[in-house]
Structure formats: structure tokens, C-alpha cells
Design a protein around this motif. Structure first.
Motif, mmCIF file in Angstrom:
data_model
loop_
_atom_site.group_PDB
_atom_site.id
_atom_site.type_symbol
_atom_site.label_atom_id
_atom_site.label_comp_id
_atom_site.label_asym_id
_atom_site.label_seq_id
_atom_site.Cartn_x
_atom_site.Cartn_y
_atom_site.Cartn_z
ATOM 1 N N VAL A 1 -69.083 15.213 11.524
ATOM 2 C CA VAL A 1 -69.864 15.432 12.497
ATOM 3 C C VAL A 1 -71.248 15.335 11.874
ATOM 4 O O VAL A 1 -72.028 14.471 12.521
ATOM 5 C CB VAL A 1 -69.650 16.909 13.250
ATOM 6 C CG1 VAL A 1 -70.765 16.964 14.175
ATOM 7 C CG2 VAL A 1 -68.388 16.866 13.554
ATOM 8 N N ALA A 2 -71.494 15.613 10.893
ATOM 9 C CA ALA A 2 -72.935 15.789 10.216
ATOM 10 C C ALA A 2 -73.233 14.400 9.854
ATOM 11 O O ALA A 2 -74.403 13.784 10.210
ATOM 12 C CB ALA A 2 -73.085 16.723 9.044
ATOM 13 N N GLU A 3 -72.342 13.649 9.397
ATOM 14 C CA GLU A 3 -72.609 12.018 9.021
ATOM 15 C C GLU A 3 -72.574 11.090 10.261
ATOM 16 O O GLU A 3 -72.963 10.077 10.409
ATOM 17 C CB GLU A 3 -71.686 11.737 8.294
ATOM 18 C CG GLU A 3 -71.625 12.259 6.667
ATOM 19 C CD GLU A 3 -70.384 12.072 6.012
ATOM 20 O OE1 GLU A 3 -69.704 11.289 6.319
ATOM 21 O OE2 GLU A 3 -70.285 12.788 4.624
ATOM 22 N N ASN A 4 -72.205 11.817 11.590
ATOM 23 C CA ASN A 4 -72.013 10.944 12.748
ATOM 24 C C ASN A 4 -70.988 9.667 12.460
ATOM 25 O O ASN A 4 -71.319 8.565 13.224
ATOM 26 C CB ASN A 4 -73.319 10.709 13.519
ATOM 27 C CG ASN A 4 -73.116 10.363 14.909
ATOM 28 O OD1 ASN A 4 -72.291 10.946 15.445
ATOM 29 N ND2 ASN A 4 -73.928 9.520 15.341
ATOM 30 N N ASN A 5 -70.066 9.731 11.857
ATOM 31 C CA ASN A 5 -69.102 8.750 11.351
ATOM 32 C C ASN A 5 -68.275 8.644 12.632
ATOM 33 O O ASN A 5 -67.074 8.888 12.353
ATOM 34 C CB ASN A 5 -68.293 9.152 10.018
ATOM 35 C CG ASN A 5 -67.786 8.049 9.590
ATOM 36 O OD1 ASN A 5 -67.815 6.614 10.033
ATOM 37 N ND2 ASN A 5 -67.152 8.105 8.353
ATOM 38 N N ARG A 6 -68.777 7.766 13.398
ATOM 39 C CA ARG A 6 -67.923 7.556 14.582
ATOM 40 C C ARG A 6 -66.682 6.841 14.541
ATOM 41 O O ARG A 6 -66.360 5.613 14.055
ATOM 42 C CB ARG A 6 -68.644 6.725 15.720
ATOM 43 C CG ARG A 6 -70.061 7.322 16.226
ATOM 44 C CD ARG A 6 -70.826 6.586 17.218
ATOM 45 N NE ARG A 6 -70.067 6.272 18.166
ATOM 46 C CZ ARG A 6 -69.962 6.773 19.390
ATOM 47 N NH1 ARG A 6 -70.492 8.099 19.484
ATOM 48 N NH2 ARG A 6 -69.296 6.439 20.439
ATOM 49 N N ALA A 7 -65.558 7.599 15.017
ATOM 50 C CA ALA A 7 -64.216 7.234 14.968
ATOM 51 C C ALA A 7 -63.485 8.373 15.644
ATOM 52 O O ALA A 7 -63.941 9.502 16.023
ATOM 53 C CB ALA A 7 -63.500 7.034 13.733
ATOM 54 N N ALA A 8 -62.202 7.941 16.008
ATOM 55 C CA ALA A 8 -61.244 9.166 16.388
ATOM 56 C C ALA A 8 -60.421 9.857 15.139
ATOM 57 O O ALA A 8 -60.251 8.777 14.172
ATOM 58 C CB ALA A 8 -60.412 8.930 17.231
ATOM 59 N N TYR A 9 -60.264 11.117 14.975
ATOM 60 C CA TYR A 9 -59.755 11.441 13.544
ATOM 61 C C TYR A 9 -58.434 12.221 14.030
ATOM 62 O O TYR A 9 -58.588 13.124 14.853
ATOM 63 C CB TYR A 9 -60.655 12.346 12.912
ATOM 64 C CG TYR A 9 -62.010 11.655 12.450
ATOM 65 C CD1 TYR A 9 -61.653 11.375 11.167
ATOM 66 C CD2 TYR A 9 -62.861 11.334 13.248
ATOM 67 C CE1 TYR A 9 -62.958 10.510 10.277
ATOM 68 C CE2 TYR A 9 -63.835 10.818 12.671
ATOM 69 C CZ TYR A 9 -64.114 10.193 11.414
ATOM 70 O OH TYR A 9 -65.106 9.624 10.767
ATOM 71 N N ARG A 10 -57.579 11.889 13.351
ATOM 72 C CA ARG A 10 -56.199 12.782 13.439
ATOM 73 C C ARG A 10 -55.898 13.356 12.118
ATOM 74 O O ARG A 10 -56.696 13.444 11.094
ATOM 75 C CB ARG A 10 -54.952 11.720 13.545
ATOM 76 C CG ARG A 10 -54.772 10.846 12.314
ATOM 77 C CD ARG A 10 -53.479 10.085 12.462
ATOM 78 N NE ARG A 10 -52.683 9.658 10.948
ATOM 79 C CZ ARG A 10 -51.675 9.291 10.944
ATOM 80 N NH1 ARG A 10 -50.769 9.461 11.993
ATOM 81 N NH2 ARG A 10 -51.253 8.745 9.766
#
Length: 254
Positions: free
Chosen positions: A104-113
Motif C-alpha cells: 500500500v505504501a509503495e502504491n504498487n498497483r496490482a491485485a494480490y493473492r
């Protein structure tokens, strides 16, 4: 545990009569900026407990859209940039919380399982139908919608990545709750079969449960989980039979 995210994160929890789970669940989600509880009509004090532990609670009756509808409704109740969906009988471990917060802090946009460790009546299950599984739960809020009355699935155009750390899933702890879910889920599955236009014959009732047992107990090595491996493979046989029985008799009424 103090808040460790720098961008807003909401943890979303669906509940109905989860008084035995909700406190531990919320405590495991305490690192988030907010927790959203969407309750479908608890009568056991779940909502009061959730409020006591700082959650924002919204009562929203379950309608024909099922669990997907509940999850989509929850999205309208938060403005957080990211959302993590957590079931009431699941727990976020400390290392997993730190990993989520870093994404979240890095705003690393993806969906995570995330890998889910299933604990059944106190036993970690390693094989069979309750072996560890993966569920996609962390998303940028505006990038996900849900579909499906039961066993709902997320719809997103983002790539799917995997978190390194797991969740704990205390799937069953008492038989009364087990059979409550058994009845609810078989009804929802029968309804979904009807919506899909599936025609159920007596052969489905006779043979599909036998294969379900064989798959859980033999093909998925459920026998290696000992007595509980057998018990829950046998229960899955009955679960499979009952969902077909319910659909079979609904067809006759139609």
C-alpha cells in the motif's frame, strides 16, 4: 500493533453471527487505517462487538446478489485507496500485515493473492479439500468488482501477484456452525445451478457425491490428514449430494 501504512487502507469484513470470531479478526486487522464490517443481520451481538473494537459497521441484508453483492456494497462505504477483504474466521499474521502495508505504501498497483492456511477443529490441514489455498484479497479500491452468489470471484483488469506471507483460516470450530454453513451454502449452490440453467437428474445425486469423496480423499491425498481427512471427505460427499438434491426438487416444483 500501530498503524504502519502511509496510504489509506481499509480492511473489509462480512459478518453474520460471528461473535466468536469478530474480536480476534479485528485485532489482526488493527494495522489498517479503517475496518469496515458489513453485517447481514446478526442476532448474537456481532455488531456491538465490532463497534467496541473500532470498526465502522453497516447492516446490509443479503439479497439475490449473494456474497458478491455484499462485497460490492462494502466498496461504496469507504474512500480508502486500497482494500483488503478478510473473512471473520481469518487472521492476518504480523508479517503479512507488514507486507500488505508495504504494498500500500509503495502504491504498487496490482491485485494480490494470499496463501490461506486452513485450520479445521484445531488441526492444520495439509491435504484434501482443506489443503492450503490461495485467495485474491488486496486491491486498489476502484479496480475490483465481485461476481457470484456463493464462492464469489473478484473481477479486475490488473495483474495478479502473490504475497509471500499467509493468512490463518479457522474454518470450523464447532459442529453447530458447520451445519449452519452447510445448509446455507448448499441452498445457494442449488440456486446458482438453477440460474445457470443446469438440469439435474438422479444420476447426479447418485454419482457426483461419490466422485467428490474420491477426489478429496484419494486424488487430493486427504487420507494423509488422518481421521479428520476422512471425516471431511465424507462430509463433502454429503454436501455435494444435498446441493444436487435441493436443485432436483426445486426443478420438480418449477
Amino acid at each position: 500493533m500501530s498503524k504502519i501504512s502511509t496510504l489509506p487502507l481499509a480492511v473489509i469484513i462480512l459478518t453474520r453471527n460471528e461473535k466468536n470470531n469478530i474480536v480476534a479478526c479485528l485485532q489482526s486487522a488493527a494495522f489498517a487505517d479503517e475496518t469496515i464490517v458489513v453485517d447481514s443481520g446478526s442476532t448474537d451481538g456481532t455488531q456491538d462487538l465490532a463497534l467496541q473494537y473500532g470498526a465502522k459497521v453497516y447492516e446490509h441484508p443479503m439479497d439475490d446478489t449473494g456474497f458478491a453483492g455484499q462485497r460490492n456494497f462494502a466498496l461504496t462505504q469507504t474512500r480508502a485507496a486500497w482494500v483488503f477483504y478478510l473473512d471473520a474466521d481469518e487472521r492476518i499474521l504480523d508479517d503479512t500485515a507488514k507486507e500488505i502495508a508495504a504494498v500500500v505504501a509503495e502504491n504498487n498497483r496490482a491485485a494480490y493473492r494470499v496463501k490461506r492456511l486452513n485450520i479445521v477443529f484445531g488441526q492444520l490441514m495439509r491435504f484434501g479439500g482443506h489443503k492450503p489455498d490461495y485467495v485474491t484479497r488486496l486491491f486498489p479500491r476502484e479496480a475490483v468488482k465481485w461476481a457470484g452468489v456463493v464462492h464469489e470471484t473478484p473481477k479486475t483488469s490488473l495483474p495478479v501477484k502473490t504475497l509471500k506471507n499467509p493468512l490463518e483460516h479457522y474454518t470450523y470450530t464447532d459442529w453447530e456452525r458447520y451445519f449452519e454453513k452447510f445448509n446455507s451454502y448448499t441452498t445457494l449452490m442449488a440456486k446458482r445451478m438453477g440460474e445457470e440453467g443446469r438440469h439435474i437428474t438422479f444420476a447426479h445425486i447418485l454419482f457426483r457425491p461419490l466422485y467428490a469423496f474420491f477426489r478429496f480423499y484419494v486424488l487430493q491425498l486427504g487420507f494423509l490428514d488422518g481421521k479428520q481427512g476422512f471425516i471431511f471427505a465424507a462430509n463433502h460427499l454429503f454436501y455435494t449430494m444435498i446441493k444436487y438434491v435441493k436443485r432436483y426438487y426445486a426443478q420438480r416444483k418449477e
